[in-house]
Design an enzyme around this catalytic site. Structure first.
Site, PDB file in Angstrom:
ATOM      1  N   HIS A  77      39.381   7.864  33.243  1.00 23.88           N
ATOM      2  CA  HIS A  77      39.779   9.246  33.532  1.00 23.88           C
ATOM      3  C   HIS A  77      39.927  10.039  32.225  1.00 23.88           C
ATOM      4  CE1 HIS A  77      41.766  12.622  35.451  1.00 23.88           C
ATOM      5  NE2 HIS A  77      42.663  12.589  34.471  1.00 23.88           N
TER       6      HIS A  77
ATOM      7  N   LEU B  33       6.950   6.075  39.363  1.00 21.97           N
ATOM      8  CA  LEU B  33       8.015   6.212  38.373  1.00 21.97           C
ATOM      9  C   LEU B  33       7.826   5.192  37.263  1.00 21.97           C
ATOM     10  CD1 LEU B  33      11.044   6.561  40.818  1.00 21.97           C
ATOM     11  CD2 LEU B  33       9.955   8.383  39.484  1.00 21.97           C
TER      12      LEU B  33
ATOM     13  N   GLY C 106      -2.662   3.410  35.821  1.00 19.02           N
ATOM     14  CA  GLY C 106      -1.837   4.592  36.068  1.00 19.02           C
ATOM     15  C   GLY C 106      -2.379   5.591  37.061  1.00 19.02           C
ATOM     16  N   SER C 107      -2.086   6.852  36.804  1.00 20.27           N
ATOM     17  CA  SER C 107      -2.428   7.913  37.749  1.00 20.27           C
ATOM     18  C   SER C 107      -2.839   9.169  37.009  1.00 20.27           C
ATOM     19  CB  SER C 107      -1.217   8.220  38.636  1.00 20.27           C
ATOM     20  OG  SER C 107      -0.161   8.729  37.843  1.00 20.27           O
TER      21      SER C 107
ATOM     22  N   LYS D 265      11.158  15.695  28.962  1.00 18.21           N
ATOM     23  CA  LYS D 265      12.607  15.645  28.733  1.00 18.21           C
ATOM     24  C   LYS D 265      12.995  16.320  27.411  1.00 18.21           C
ATOM     25  CE  LYS D 265      12.243  14.332  32.220  1.00 18.21           C
ATOM     26  NZ  LYS D 265      11.140  13.936  33.094  1.00 18.21           N
TER      27      LYS D 265
HETATM   28  P1  FAD Z   1       0.391   5.327  33.005  1.00 20.91           P
HETATM   29  O1  FAD Z   1       1.617   5.664  32.266  1.00 20.91           O
HETATM   30  O2  FAD Z   1      -0.360   6.430  33.645  1.00 20.91           O
HETATM   31  O3  FAD Z   1      -0.535   4.571  31.973  1.00 20.91           O
HETATM   32  C1  FAD Z   1      -1.836   4.179  32.281  1.00 20.91           C
HETATM   33  C2  FAD Z   1      -2.635   4.093  30.999  1.00 20.91           C
HETATM   34  O4  FAD Z   1      -3.867   3.462  31.288  1.00 20.91           O
HETATM   35  C3  FAD Z   1      -2.988   5.437  30.392  1.00 20.91           C
HETATM   36  O5  FAD Z   1      -2.570   5.497  29.056  1.00 20.91           O
HETATM   37  C4  FAD Z   1      -4.524   5.505  30.484  1.00 20.91           C
HETATM   38  O6  FAD Z   1      -5.110   6.151  29.373  1.00 20.91           O
HETATM   39  C5  FAD Z   1      -4.884   4.031  30.497  1.00 20.91           C
HETATM   40  N1  FAD Z   1      -6.152   3.724  31.139  1.00 20.91           N
HETATM   41  C6  FAD Z   1      -6.595   4.093  32.355  1.00 20.91           C
HETATM   42  N2  FAD Z   1      -7.790   3.538  32.620  1.00 20.91           N
HETATM   43  C7  FAD Z   1      -8.115   2.788  31.552  1.00 20.91           C
HETATM   44  C8  FAD Z   1      -9.208   1.981  31.218  1.00 20.91           C
HETATM   45  N3  FAD Z   1     -10.232   1.768  32.062  1.00 20.91           N
HETATM   46  N4  FAD Z   1      -9.204   1.369  30.007  1.00 20.91           N
HETATM   47  C9  FAD Z   1      -8.189   1.537  29.134  1.00 20.91           C
HETATM   48  N5  FAD Z   1      -7.129   2.291  29.400  1.00 20.91           N
HETATM   49  C10 FAD Z   1      -7.082   2.903  30.586  1.00 20.91           C
HETATM   50  N6  FAD Z   1       8.602   8.893  35.622  1.00 20.91           N
HETATM   51  C11 FAD Z   1       9.893   8.572  35.444  1.00 20.91           C
HETATM   52  O7  FAD Z   1      10.321   7.479  35.848  1.00 20.91           O
HETATM   53  N7  FAD Z   1      10.774   9.423  34.819  1.00 20.91           N
HETATM   54  C12 FAD Z   1      10.369  10.634  34.374  1.00 20.91           C
HETATM   55  O8  FAD Z   1      11.174  11.387  33.822  1.00 20.91           O
HETATM   56  C13 FAD Z   1       9.026  11.013  34.560  1.00 20.91           C
HETATM   57  N8  FAD Z   1       8.586  12.202  34.124  1.00 20.91           N
HETATM   58  C14 FAD Z   1       7.273  12.532  34.287  1.00 20.91           C
HETATM   59  C15 FAD Z   1       6.838  13.796  33.858  1.00 20.91           C
HETATM   60  C16 FAD Z   1       5.532  14.154  34.023  1.00 20.91           C
HETATM   61  C17 FAD Z   1       5.083  15.515  33.548  1.00 20.91           C
HETATM   62  C18 FAD Z   1       4.594  13.245  34.600  1.00 20.91           C
HETATM   63  C19 FAD Z   1       3.152  13.611  34.740  1.00 20.91           C
HETATM   64  C20 FAD Z   1       5.003  12.003  35.034  1.00 20.91           C
HETATM   65  C21 FAD Z   1       6.348  11.638  34.890  1.00 20.91           C
HETATM   66  N9  FAD Z   1       6.834  10.417  35.342  1.00 20.91           N
HETATM   67  C22 FAD Z   1       8.142  10.088  35.186  1.00 20.91           C
HETATM   68  C23 FAD Z   1       5.942   9.437  35.982  1.00 20.91           C
HETATM   69  C24 FAD Z   1       5.517   8.342  34.970  1.00 20.91           C
HETATM   70  O9  FAD Z   1       4.907   8.960  33.864  1.00 20.91           O
HETATM   71  C25 FAD Z   1       4.581   7.354  35.615  1.00 20.91           C
HETATM   72  O10 FAD Z   1       5.155   6.850  36.809  1.00 20.91           O
HETATM   73  C26 FAD Z   1       4.312   6.198  34.670  1.00 20.91           C
HETATM   74  O11 FAD Z   1       3.734   6.659  33.474  1.00 20.91           O
HETATM   75  C27 FAD Z   1       3.392   5.164  35.327  1.00 20.91           C
HETATM   76  O12 FAD Z   1       3.168   4.127  34.437  1.00 20.91           O
HETATM   77  P2  FAD Z   1       1.840   3.251  34.495  1.00 20.91           P
HETATM   78  O13 FAD Z   1       1.997   2.242  33.420  1.00 20.91           O
HETATM   79  O14 FAD Z   1       1.603   2.792  35.868  1.00 20.91           O
HETATM   80  O15 FAD Z   1       0.644   4.258  34.150  1.00 20.91           O
HETATM   81  P1  NAD Z   2       5.780  15.372  44.065  1.00 26.65           P
HETATM   82  O1  NAD Z   2       5.211  14.476  45.075  1.00 26.65           O
HETATM   83  O2  NAD Z   2       7.136  15.127  43.533  1.00 26.65           O
HETATM   84  O3  NAD Z   2       5.796  16.870  44.607  1.00 26.65           O
HETATM   85  C1  NAD Z   2       4.658  17.493  45.091  1.00 26.65           C
HETATM   86  C2  NAD Z   2       5.085  18.637  45.987  1.00 26.65           C
HETATM   87  O4  NAD Z   2       3.949  19.420  46.261  1.00 26.65           O
HETATM   88  C3  NAD Z   2       5.649  18.179  47.322  1.00 26.65           C
HETATM   89  O5  NAD Z   2       6.831  18.884  47.563  1.00 26.65           O
HETATM   90  C4  NAD Z   2       4.549  18.502  48.310  1.00 26.65           C
HETATM   91  O6  NAD Z   2       5.033  18.792  49.607  1.00 26.65           O
HETATM   92  C5  NAD Z   2       3.951  19.726  47.659  1.00 26.65           C
HETATM   93  N1  NAD Z   2       2.565  20.009  48.022  1.00 26.65           N
HETATM   94  C6  NAD Z   2       1.567  19.126  48.249  1.00 26.65           C
HETATM   95  N2  NAD Z   2       0.422  19.782  48.524  1.00 26.65           N
HETATM   96  C7  NAD Z   2       0.715  21.101  48.452  1.00 26.65           C
HETATM   97  C8  NAD Z   2      -0.046  22.294  48.602  1.00 26.65           C
HETATM   98  N3  NAD Z   2      -1.354  22.246  48.874  1.00 26.65           N
HETATM   99  N4  NAD Z   2       0.562  23.480  48.451  1.00 26.65           N
HETATM  100  C9  NAD Z   2       1.899  23.546  48.158  1.00 26.65           C
HETATM  101  N5  NAD Z   2       2.667  22.453  48.001  1.00 26.65           N
HETATM  102  C10 NAD Z   2       2.079  21.248  48.126  1.00 26.65           C
HETATM  103  O7  NAD Z   2       4.681  15.405  42.906  1.00 26.65           O
HETATM  104  P2  NAD Z   2       4.753  15.999  41.427  1.00 26.65           P
HETATM  105  O8  NAD Z   2       5.924  16.898  41.259  1.00 26.65           O
HETATM  106  O9  NAD Z   2       3.391  16.518  41.155  1.00 26.65           O
HETATM  107  O10 NAD Z   2       4.991  14.713  40.566  1.00 26.65           O
HETATM  108  C11 NAD Z   2       4.003  13.673  40.565  1.00 26.65           C
HETATM  109  C12 NAD Z   2       4.649  12.337  40.349  1.00 26.65           C
HETATM  110  O11 NAD Z   2       5.189  12.246  39.045  1.00 26.65           O
HETATM  111  C13 NAD Z   2       5.757  12.086  41.328  1.00 26.65           C
HETATM  112  O12 NAD Z   2       5.413  10.944  42.083  1.00 26.65           O
HETATM  113  C14 NAD Z   2       6.966  11.811  40.520  1.00 26.65           C
HETATM  114  O13 NAD Z   2       7.615  10.647  40.920  1.00 26.65           O
HETATM  115  C15 NAD Z   2       6.449  11.630  39.093  1.00 26.65           C
HETATM  116  N6  NAD Z   2       7.388  12.351  38.214  1.00 26.65           N
HETATM  117  C16 NAD Z   2       8.637  11.857  38.103  1.00 26.65           C
HETATM  118  C17 NAD Z   2       9.567  12.537  37.334  1.00 26.65           C
HETATM  119  C18 NAD Z   2      10.949  11.991  37.230  1.00 26.65           C
HETATM  120  O14 NAD Z   2      11.153  10.841  37.605  1.00 26.65           O
HETATM  121  N7  NAD Z   2      11.920  12.741  36.708  1.00 26.65           N
HETATM  122  C19 NAD Z   2       9.235  13.720  36.703  1.00 26.65           C
HETATM  123  C20 NAD Z   2       7.951  14.214  36.877  1.00 26.65           C
HETATM  124  C21 NAD Z   2       7.032  13.508  37.631  1.00 26.65           C
END
Ligand code: FAD
Ligand code: NAD
Length: 470
Positions: free
Chosen positions: A449, A324, A148-149, A53
């Site tokens: 408004h 998310l 997380g992921s 962001k």
């Molecule tokens: P995570 O945030 O992934 O946190 C998990 C943590 O666990 C990590 O810090 C990891 O190091 C730690 N961990 C893992 N295994 C272990 C272990 N064995 N021991 C100790 N620590 C460990 N979501 C939104 O809602 N809005 C957005 O604008 C948005 N933008 C995004 C942009 C990008 C580029 C990406 C990649 C994701 C974005 N997301 C957004 C998705 C959001 O980041 C995730 O949905 C969110 O972080 C998930 O939270 P979580 O707590 O489940 O896991």
């Molecule tokens: P996404 O699921 O949003 O999009 C992945 C896209 O890749 C889909 O359109 C899918 O059809 C396509 N795809 C899958 N396999 C493919 C292939 N082999 N070739 C071409 N296209 C293919 O996933 P993302 O954009 O990687 O984001 C990952 C996660 O992070 C999402 O679940 C999202 O919710 C989260 N995220 C959220 C925000 C936000 O809330 N603003 C911002 C960034 C990420």
């Protein structure tokens, strides 16, 4: 450690984990938070929501300055970008934000342990010895997995975070690539693709399916593709990438149409792989304690976030559903309450999704396609921002608000917005849906408004009866 056991040990300090820890501590539980990164905040604060962001905002300002200031009568020379300065600002936003989590942990007297946490028994988490640190064993009544992921890999397209990057590499490029191919027309693809296009890259998005933002309301997805196309992003839909070859000058991607009828190659300075994320459960030792996972690697939980092993819970990206930050937070909050013996509940239908492109894209509840599939009879109210006074004054008229309501009861079933500040506008729809509001309730609520939110009111008027200003 011969200390008294913890009530809760949370593994992972992302939005799910650190919120669970705060709530547990607020409810009087002795809480520890284990995180393997040096900084707290997880994916979201370190390499996700926050840095993306920050760059979206910087690149948006650059685009405004170069392309729309003149419409307002503001004249300046051509603007240039200092990528290093932009990245420095982004890093300092991230730094300040993660420090804020340290403050919250101290304030709530949560024990933070740095290192990889492994569940060695249903009541025990071991934290591996790190540089200069001894192995620690934390005894506990309850464990919350919030690990997380991680980026989903694409076979044949190996990420090196330089030429072929994931979102993490796309947040740290040192210069603007001339050409960028984004694989995946999802949220990351279009947010990060927008950043680099605004800064000057020629961006092509390759998507396997036949639309952008699959899963979103179909009209919104079509409008998004049209607007991003107009902004200069090129789309290759129904196309799959079959391989990538790195050369000194860039990457050559091999692609073919999904129907297999055509093949082509494409050259790019940088390739961004953004095809989704997968649960991260490495190192947790789940098999050893018998915690079940799905065939896609998500931790299996019941409606109370309880895994099949009593006392071990899981939340956030690692259990699936919408990946998310705010969904993970809600789960962390409720899971801690359930452990403390309270009740808690999440209405998953009222969790909004927001894409922070410009215009922004946001939705909550059912899409029109889902309602059709479920055989629900519904009404549609739509209002374009081109008929909204504030949007016109702002010179920001792309997009519309769409409200879907039950044909019989008028209850709001879904709201979808593409337009300026859609991510904030959606919030009144979320509140309305949480309270079971009808389209008429929203339509008869006074909106300041001139405001962008009047477009929401007008769409509600349209669903309930007739919009006024169109
Ligand atoms: P995570 O945030 O992934 O946190 C998990 C943590 O666990 C990590 O810090 C990891 O190091 C730690 N961990 C893992 N295994 C272990 C272990 N064995 N021991 C100790 N620590 C460990 N979501 C939104 O809602 N809005 C957005 O604008 C948005 N933008 C995004 C942009 C990008 C580029 C990406 C990649 C994701 C974005 N997301 C957004 C998705 C959001 O980041 C995730 O949905 C969110 O972080 C998930 O939270 P979580 O707590 O489940 O896991
Ligand atoms: P996404 O699921 O949003 O999009 C992945 C896209 O890749 C889909 O359109 C899918 O059809 C396509 N795809 C899958 N396999 C493919 C292939 N082999 N070739 C071409 N296209 C293919 O996933 P993302 O954009 O990687 O984001 C990952 C996660 O992070 C999402 O679940 C999202 O919710 C989260 N995220 C959220 C925000 C936000 O809330 N603003 C911002 C960034 C990420």
């Amino acid at each position: 450690m011969a200390e008294e056991p913890f009530d809760v040990v949370v593994i992972g300090a992302g939005p799910g984990g650190y919120v669970a820890a705060i709530r547990a501590a607020q409810l009087g539980l002795k809480t520890a938070l284990v995180e393997k990164r040096e900084t707290l905040g997880g994916t979201c604060l370190n390499v996700g929501c926050i840095p993306s962001k920050a760059l979206l905002q910087s690149s948006h300002l650059f685009e405004e300055a170069n392309h729309t200031f003149a419409d307002h009568g503001i004249k300046s020379g051509k603007m240039t970008v200092d990528v290093a300065a932009m990245m420095k600002r982004k890093d300092s936003v991230v730094g300040d934000t993660v420090k804020g989590i340290d403050f919250l942990m101290n304030k709530n007297k949560i024990t933070v342990v740095t290192g990889t946490g492994t569940i060695t028994a249903a009541d025990e988490v071991s934290v591996a010895a790190g540089k200069g640190k001894k192995k620690q064993v934390l005894k506990t009544e309850n464990i919350i997995i919030a690990s997380g992921s991680d980026v989903a890999p694409l076979p044949g397209v190996d990420i090196d975070e330089k030429q072929i990057v994931s979102s993490t590499g796309a947040l740290t490029l040192s210069k603007v690539p001339k050409t960028m191919v984004v694989i995946g027309a999802g949220v990351i693809g279009l947010e990060m693709g927008s950043v680099w296009r605004r800064l000057g890259a020629k961006v092509t998005v390759v998507e396997f399916l036949d639309c952008v933002f699959p899963g979103m309301d179909g009209e919104i997805s079509k409008q998004a593709q049209r607007i991003f196309g107009k902004q200069g992003i090129e789309f290759k839909l129904s196309t799959k990438v079959t391989g990538a070859k790195k050369t000194k000058d860039g990457v050559t991607l091999s692609m073919e149409s999904v129907d297999g009828k055509s093949k082509e190659t494409m050259q790019a300075d940088v390739v961004l792989v953004a095809i989704g994320r997968r649960p991260y459960i490495e190192g947790l030792g789940l098999d050893k304690v018998g915690v079940e996972v799905t065939d896609r690697g998500f931790v299996k939980v019941d409606g109370d976030y309880q895994t099949n092993v009593p006392g071990i819970f899981a939340i956030g990206d690692t259990i699936g559903g919408a990946m998310l930050a705010h969904k993970a937070e809600e789960e962390g909050y409720v899971c801690a309450e359930l452990i403390a013996g309270q009740s808690g509940h999440i209405d998953y239908n009222a969790i909004p999704g927001v894409v922070y492109t410009w215009p922004e894209v946001a939705g909550v509840g059912k899409t029109e396609e889902q309602l059709k599939e479920d055989g629900v009879e519904y009404k549609v109210g739509k209002f374009p921002f081109s008929a909204n006074a504030r949007a016109r004054a702002n010179n920001d008229t792309d997009g519309f608000v769409k409200i879907l309501s039950d044909k019989t009861t008028d209850r709001i079933l879904g709201v979808h917005i593409i337009g300026p500040e859609a991510g904030d506008l959606i919030q009144e729809a979320v509140v309305a849906m949480e309270f079971g509001a009808s389209a008429e309730d929203l339509a008869r609520t006074s909106h300041g408004h001139p405001g962008l939110s009047e477009a929401v009111k007008e769409a509600a008027l349209g669903a309930y009866d007739k919009a006024l200003h169109i």
